[in-house]
Design an enzyme around this catalytic site. Sequence first.
Site, mmCIF file in Angstrom:
data_model
loop_
_atom_site.group_PDB
_atom_site.id
_atom_site.type_symbol
_atom_site.label_atom_id
_atom_site.label_comp_id
_atom_site.label_asym_id
_atom_site.label_seq_id
_atom_site.Cartn_x
_atom_site.Cartn_y
_atom_site.Cartn_z
ATOM 1 N N SER A 122 -29.420 -0.756 -102.092
ATOM 2 C CA SER A 122 -28.467 -1.830 -102.410
ATOM 3 C C SER A 122 -27.984 -1.844 -103.856
ATOM 4 C CB SER A 122 -29.075 -3.190 -102.067
ATOM 5 O OG SER A 122 -28.930 -3.458 -100.697
ATOM 6 N N LYS A 125 -24.300 -1.909 -104.455
ATOM 7 C CA LYS A 125 -23.507 -3.122 -104.652
ATOM 8 C C LYS A 125 -23.031 -3.279 -106.097
ATOM 9 C CE LYS A 125 -25.592 -5.764 -100.836
ATOM 10 N NZ LYS A 125 -26.528 -4.770 -100.285
ATOM 11 N N SER A 303 -28.061 -10.122 -102.114
ATOM 12 C CA SER A 303 -27.905 -8.767 -101.580
ATOM 13 C C SER A 303 -27.418 -8.805 -100.131
ATOM 14 C CB SER A 303 -29.213 -7.974 -101.680
ATOM 15 O OG SER A 303 -28.950 -6.582 -101.620
#
Length: 463
Positions: A122, A125, A303
Amino acid sequence: MGAARKAAVAGCSVLGVALLGAGYVTANVHDVVPGPFTTQEPWQEADPFPTASLPPQAPSSSIVPDWNEAAPVPTFDGLYPALRDLVTAPEVGTPPGVIVVDVLSGQVLAESDGTTARLPASTTKVLTGAAAVATLDLDETLATSAVLAGADELYLVGTGDMALAAGAGKPDAVIGHAGLGDLADATAASLTSRGLASVTLAYDITAFAEEAQAPGWGTIDFSGGHVTTIQALGIEVGWVEGQTPRDTNSARTAAETFAQALRDRGIEVREVAKRAAPEGSATLASVQSAPLGELLDLALADSSNTLTEVFGRLVAIERGEPATFAGATTAVIDAIANLGLDVSGTQLGDTSGLSSENRIAPRLLVDVLRKAATDPSLSRLAVALPVSGLDGTLANRWLEPGLVRAKTGTLVSVVSLAGYAPTADGRLLAFAVMADQIPYAGSYAARLEIDTWVNTLLTCGCQ
């Protein structure tokens, strides 16, 4: 939240993105964080794919002080012992990619294989967030509208708000800001004023292309509730009451919910189908999402894979790419390249980090973070990252509370972290670490090692 957060961002120095200890003390007094931090019981194994939470966000700090530009810069020799301990720790598996950069000068202070593209989880991101800040007007909102075509053909048209409330909207909330119940109120009134008591209903989600899943996603990503189908319309980011674990046809559910709301208000809905609204349809009513900036804050703090994929499509549309996974990944990489950063070797299968096809170098992550800390037009990204011990996916990490802003990343074989840390002398550092071959079921231990290393940056004089 929008105006206040925006003012906080505009008023802060874009150089100072790390929260100092005073901010933690203040938050602790108000019971924002658990205390004392060092005596907490170890947290349970974290969900490897965090998703957006439905309760209100924990307040992240608006205290973003200037760093000390005169503070001494750490040396390689000063940083090396801790770096050596990290990359040789068995808990992180194959030696991870690590890099530490002085934010003010851009000087690389410590590195271990920091330019090799790895599976980022993640921390992907960070790129999507930067692309969104650079591309979109974060004050804009996403409309969900009821439009009428022909004599009695009603259409529910989505433009990307997957965070709708099923009933009344909540003006102070991000998730559920706009409500289908409110839309039904206004639509029923408009239909009644036209003398219409019976309609057909279709839902138009052509704003986004319909794709089952991104390259590199697996069935567990859906069955585990880590993401849902990316559509232009949805309730509570797929977390519909009574559905377990998550709604994978959120647009259909939203349309059925809207149809029932109309029936409850005296309008007969004869059928519910999926098709595009004809051009020139008359808008009867619409509701607006929270500002994009607030949705982005939530996506990064919690997230949220689903919300981040929505942002990928919005960036794609703005940049003239198709609203598909491929269009979104192309648009994000191009947006980062347009910031003047080297994206060579970067490969994306999605824009959230679930895809096993993603590859990003730690160096690119710190380049993006440094850009966000030094370029006023990107500062929103820097202050949107969660704060250690306070909010989002950093709330329960073994990081010194209130000092670190960073984006987490976890997959079955990956633990990554990229963000900002101030030294004991007041020098602000940007760091990234990617351990993408950790031992099986070893994410807890790998996080401990990485957090321990980041804490050495905080205590470092290192001259």
